[in-house]
Design a protein around this motif. Structure first.
Motif, mmCIF file in Angstrom:
data_model
loop_
_atom_site.group_PDB
_atom_site.id
_atom_site.type_symbol
_atom_site.label_atom_id
_atom_site.label_comp_id
_atom_site.label_asym_id
_atom_site.label_seq_id
_atom_site.Cartn_x
_atom_site.Cartn_y
_atom_site.Cartn_z
ATOM 1 N N LEU A 90 61.417 2.653 -13.510
ATOM 2 C CA LEU A 90 60.130 3.067 -14.417
ATOM 3 C C LEU A 90 59.093 2.618 -13.710
ATOM 4 C CD1 LEU A 90 62.520 1.750 -16.679
ATOM 5 C CD2 LEU A 90 61.134 3.218 -18.095
ATOM 6 N N LEU A 91 57.945 3.665 -13.797
ATOM 7 C CA LEU A 91 56.774 3.708 -13.044
ATOM 8 C C LEU A 91 55.592 3.479 -14.021
ATOM 9 C CD1 LEU A 91 54.993 3.577 -10.567
ATOM 10 C CD2 LEU A 91 55.171 5.839 -10.594
ATOM 11 N N ALA A 92 55.139 2.273 -14.236
ATOM 12 C CA ALA A 92 53.689 2.356 -15.020
ATOM 13 C C ALA A 92 52.644 2.341 -13.866
ATOM 14 C CB ALA A 92 53.539 1.105 -15.890
ATOM 15 N N LEU A 93 51.810 3.354 -13.938
ATOM 16 C CA LEU A 93 50.860 3.572 -12.656
ATOM 17 C C LEU A 93 49.433 3.612 -13.347
ATOM 18 C CD1 LEU A 93 50.434 4.613 -9.702
ATOM 19 C CD2 LEU A 93 50.136 6.857 -10.788
ATOM 20 N N ALA A 94 48.421 2.758 -12.811
ATOM 21 C CA ALA A 94 47.027 2.660 -13.049
ATOM 22 C C ALA A 94 46.388 3.112 -12.122
ATOM 23 C CB ALA A 94 46.704 1.332 -13.708
ATOM 24 N N ALA A 95 45.235 3.945 -12.360
ATOM 25 C CA ALA A 95 44.408 4.326 -11.156
ATOM 26 C C ALA A 95 43.227 4.763 -11.565
ATOM 27 C CB ALA A 95 45.155 5.696 -10.270
ATOM 28 N N VAL A 127 51.018 6.479 -17.388
ATOM 29 C CA VAL A 127 49.878 6.711 -16.338
ATOM 30 C C VAL A 127 48.893 6.418 -17.189
ATOM 31 C CG1 VAL A 127 50.992 8.267 -14.812
ATOM 32 C CG2 VAL A 127 49.603 9.182 -16.734
ATOM 33 N N THR A 128 47.690 5.515 -16.588
ATOM 34 C CA THR A 128 46.447 5.108 -17.195
ATOM 35 C C THR A 128 45.560 5.014 -16.150
ATOM 36 O OG1 THR A 128 45.683 3.766 -19.097
ATOM 37 C CG2 THR A 128 46.958 2.690 -17.348
ATOM 38 N N ARG A 129 44.415 4.958 -16.869
ATOM 39 C CA ARG A 129 43.175 4.852 -15.869
ATOM 40 C C ARG A 129 42.801 3.276 -15.735
ATOM 41 N NH1 ARG A 129 38.086 8.734 -16.612
ATOM 42 N NH2 ARG A 129 36.885 8.076 -14.808
ATOM 43 N N ALA A 130 42.442 2.784 -14.502
ATOM 44 C CA ALA A 130 41.724 1.519 -14.207
ATOM 45 C C ALA A 130 41.307 1.544 -13.083
ATOM 46 C CB ALA A 130 43.220 0.480 -14.056
ATOM 47 N N ASP A 131 40.504 0.477 -12.725
ATOM 48 C CA ASP A 131 39.565 0.151 -11.408
ATOM 49 C C ASP A 131 40.337 0.090 -10.178
ATOM 50 O OD1 ASP A 131 37.582 0.131 -13.427
ATOM 51 O OD2 ASP A 131 37.368 -2.122 -13.262
ATOM 52 N N GLN A 132 41.698 -0.107 -10.361
ATOM 53 C CA GLN A 132 42.272 -0.193 -8.976
ATOM 54 C C GLN A 132 43.810 0.579 -9.162
ATOM 55 O OE1 GLN A 132 42.461 -4.585 -9.516
ATOM 56 N NE2 GLN A 132 42.554 -4.743 -7.362
ATOM 57 N N ILE A 133 44.125 1.082 -8.089
ATOM 58 C CA ILE A 133 45.721 1.429 -8.122
ATOM 59 C C ILE A 133 46.665 0.541 -8.235
ATOM 60 C CG2 ILE A 133 47.358 2.695 -7.016
ATOM 61 C CD1 ILE A 133 45.107 4.304 -5.569
ATOM 62 N N ILE A 134 47.205 0.321 -9.223
ATOM 63 C CA ILE A 134 48.293 -0.486 -9.679
ATOM 64 C C ILE A 134 49.713 -0.021 -10.073
ATOM 65 C CG2 ILE A 134 49.091 -2.614 -11.342
ATOM 66 C CD1 ILE A 134 46.095 -3.379 -11.316
ATOM 67 N N LEU A 135 50.634 -0.153 -9.324
ATOM 68 C CA LEU A 135 52.134 0.301 -9.573
ATOM 69 C C LEU A 135 52.868 -0.960 -10.154
ATOM 70 C CD1 LEU A 135 51.086 2.023 -7.040
ATOM 71 C CD2 LEU A 135 53.720 2.135 -6.665
ATOM 72 N N SER A 136 53.153 -0.491 -11.441
ATOM 73 C CA SER A 136 54.198 -1.527 -11.999
ATOM 74 C C SER A 136 55.531 -1.051 -12.114
ATOM 75 C CB SER A 136 53.518 -2.094 -13.368
ATOM 76 O OG SER A 136 54.385 -3.047 -14.077
ATOM 77 N N VAL A 137 56.519 -1.267 -11.289
ATOM 78 C CA VAL A 137 57.794 -0.711 -11.378
ATOM 79 C C VAL A 137 58.775 -1.640 -12.016
ATOM 80 C CG1 VAL A 137 59.514 -0.087 -10.095
ATOM 81 C CG2 VAL A 137 57.673 0.499 -9.416
ATOM 82 N N THR B 48 58.014 2.187 -20.728
ATOM 83 C CA THR B 48 57.263 1.318 -20.276
ATOM 84 C C THR B 48 55.754 2.024 -20.562
ATOM 85 O OG1 THR B 48 56.360 0.147 -18.349
ATOM 86 C CG2 THR B 48 56.928 2.593 -17.856
ATOM 87 N N ASP B 49 54.889 0.817 -20.999
ATOM 88 C CA ASP B 49 53.596 1.274 -21.408
ATOM 89 C C ASP B 49 52.618 0.140 -20.906
ATOM 90 O OD1 ASP B 49 52.726 3.570 -22.687
ATOM 91 O OD2 ASP B 49 53.466 2.713 -24.610
ATOM 92 N N MET B 50 51.353 0.529 -20.343
ATOM 93 C CA MET B 50 50.473 -0.366 -19.651
ATOM 94 C C MET B 50 49.365 -0.282 -20.699
ATOM 95 S SD MET B 50 49.310 0.612 -16.005
ATOM 96 C CE MET B 50 50.224 -0.676 -14.662
ATOM 97 N N LEU B 51 48.670 -1.632 -20.581
ATOM 98 C CA LEU B 51 47.381 -1.813 -21.496
ATOM 99 C C LEU B 51 46.392 -2.355 -20.544
ATOM 100 C CD1 LEU B 51 49.801 -2.283 -23.692
ATOM 101 C CD2 LEU B 51 48.032 -3.311 -24.961
#
Lengths: 322, 322
Positions: A90-95, A127-137, B48-51
């Protein structure tokens, strides 16, 4: 026509669609993924690892594909280190909103490519917005049969220490990138393999399963540094480990990089993590694909790791908040 | 003595120890977690969910405990929306080095508290440094028996639409926080319940399982907004949904908040997500704990959601990259 639209321009649904197109799975797309059924009595194994831009990867050093590839390698290594078979990610992705969509597509392509090596699938994400690209697998695997999982606390005195995969290559590649960026000096082009080992580490899929089937009892992967990771096994198992300098010593490639950079390659071997090499202990024959790098002893007190009976020349390891 | 040491001061191992102390599990601590075995033929379900701090939560509005609590509620809602039982969570946590350790302890305590409601455990995780606090939770659950999971594409014409949990409370709470911060005006103290619904949403554990056992076929949770989430079910199932304004209309609490803020509470009901209310469709009796809020029709073309036969007054929903 905008050839490189950003995430903010295309919106959440298009980002998800791009990821699913690059890494398709019939299981993906509902509130949660139902993991394909496996053999009866198989247990589920799960692990998670986060990659932060600027800390775990740089997009001027690694391609987006390599970042996705590495994220899967390091997460699946944790599943293999239990002696299980990775089946799903599963990939939670912030960017940031101004991230070009093709970067996310590249990451998803790298994930799909590496998943294919394991016959695994990307089954869900966020997928969500954040200040950095972060992949949480998150990696999910299956542990079949009745044998115990390969745990950190199951090393026993008298066992061989065995390894599958290179040790120190990732750290050497990082050192080369830090010094030269993407351009190796003339004549040093052969060292590109070390950069590759840093940006997109790869170990043969299925070796954890082989190890468990052939008598390995304790296992971890070289993620934080050889001494640090083996110390954890030694501590948890109340044993000591003595490594064989001849078996671990730098090969021609590491020596060449060390000479070029004026760095002792032993530092990479003993303290450099991120190779995701499988490290195990066994009373039985060395499993196929592995080599013997030391033995489990009790000589120096519980938790200690030595090299040829002496304290290692280098012993620090990766620290997340340093 | 430093009463509020930071993550950088105590280091990675102390951070992990603090999390494991607040949310203990016998399964945690190896390369990967072996999820406790369940009944034969049960399938594993994962989501999976990101906060992200500043986007999904603010630590001046929510306590750290509430943030952890919410992370579990929203992830377990995805498991429940499949008709499965949440059993395990993994936490990948990124935070700046100067984050006080007690913030992370608080998050872990909130996770443990909410996991307890489900008899679930925090079984694994990862911690790393980043510019923002980011929680990436993966929820794992088990789907027993032979009935199908509750999917987005299984709504059928003629079914009731049923809901368990408040709708619009979280959005109303957010609006109150945006206007008044933590201090409600004199006489409006009763609205604290709406702020609570935003900062630490809670639905009764196990309702997804009940729904699946009693004939619900399609289900999702109200995470992005009622119209948006039901539109997804309608689209995937090639049906339309007509909601009953009388069943959905604002209660006294939402009306009071609406009057205080000069906002039409229907906006919160129709477009406000994050209640994590379970929304299902069924031909059978309304399951225990649920209420009927509409019906599955075909009148207005596939994918459309109406209220009393007309286009809803408000229909946008949460968009991750807006």
């Amino acid at each position: 026509m905008n050839l490189t639209p950003t995430l903010a321009e295309v919106g959440e649904r298009a980002v998800i669609d791009a990821i699913r197109a690059a890494a398709p799975s019939g299981v993906n797309g509902d509130d949660a993924a139902v993991i394909p059924a496996t053999a009866p009595n198989s247990r589920t194994v799960a692990a998670t690892d986060m990659l932060v831009e600027g800390r775990h990867f740089r997009l001027d050093w690694s391609s987006a594909q390599q970042v996705g590839f590495k994220a899967i390698t390091q997460n699946f290594a944790d599943i293999e280190a239990m002696g299980a078979r990775p089946s799903s990610a599963l990939l939670a992705l912030a960017a940031p909103g101004d991230t070009p969509l093709h970067v996310i597509e590249g990451i998803a392509q790298g994930i799909a490519k590496r998943c294919k090596d394991y016959q695994a699938e990307l089954v869900g994400g966020d997928v969500t917005r954040a200040d950095q690209i972060i992949l949480s697998v998150t990696a999910i695997g299956q542990l079949g049969g009745s044998r115990s999982p390969l745990s950190l606390d199951a090393a026993r005195v008298g066992q061989k220490v065995v390894a599958h995969g290179h040790i120190g290559y990732s750290a050497a590649g990082l050192a080369l990138l830090q010094r030269f960026g993407n351009y190796l000096p003339p004549g040093a082009e052969g060292l590109a393999r070390l950069k590759q080992a840093h940006c997109a580490p790869s170990i043969t899929a299925g070796r954890g399963l082989v190890a468990r089937a052939t008598g390995v009892t304790a296992m971890t992967d070289n993620s934080d540094g050889l001494i640090k990771d083996l110390s954890l096994i030694a501590e948890r198992s109340s044993v000591a480990v003595d490594l064989d300098a001849r078996a671990l010593g730098p090969d021609a490639l590491l020596k060449e990089a060390g000479e070029l950079l004026g760095i002792d390659p032993w530092e990479w071997i003993l303290t450099g993590g991120e190779d995701h090499t499988l490290l195990g202990t066994t009373h039985k024959d060395c499993p196929s694909g592995f080599r013997v790098i030391g033995e489990v002893t009790k000589k120096n007190g519980a938790g200690l790791v030595t090299v040829d009976g002496a304290a290692p020349a280098h012993h620090r390891g990766w620290e997340s908040f340093a």
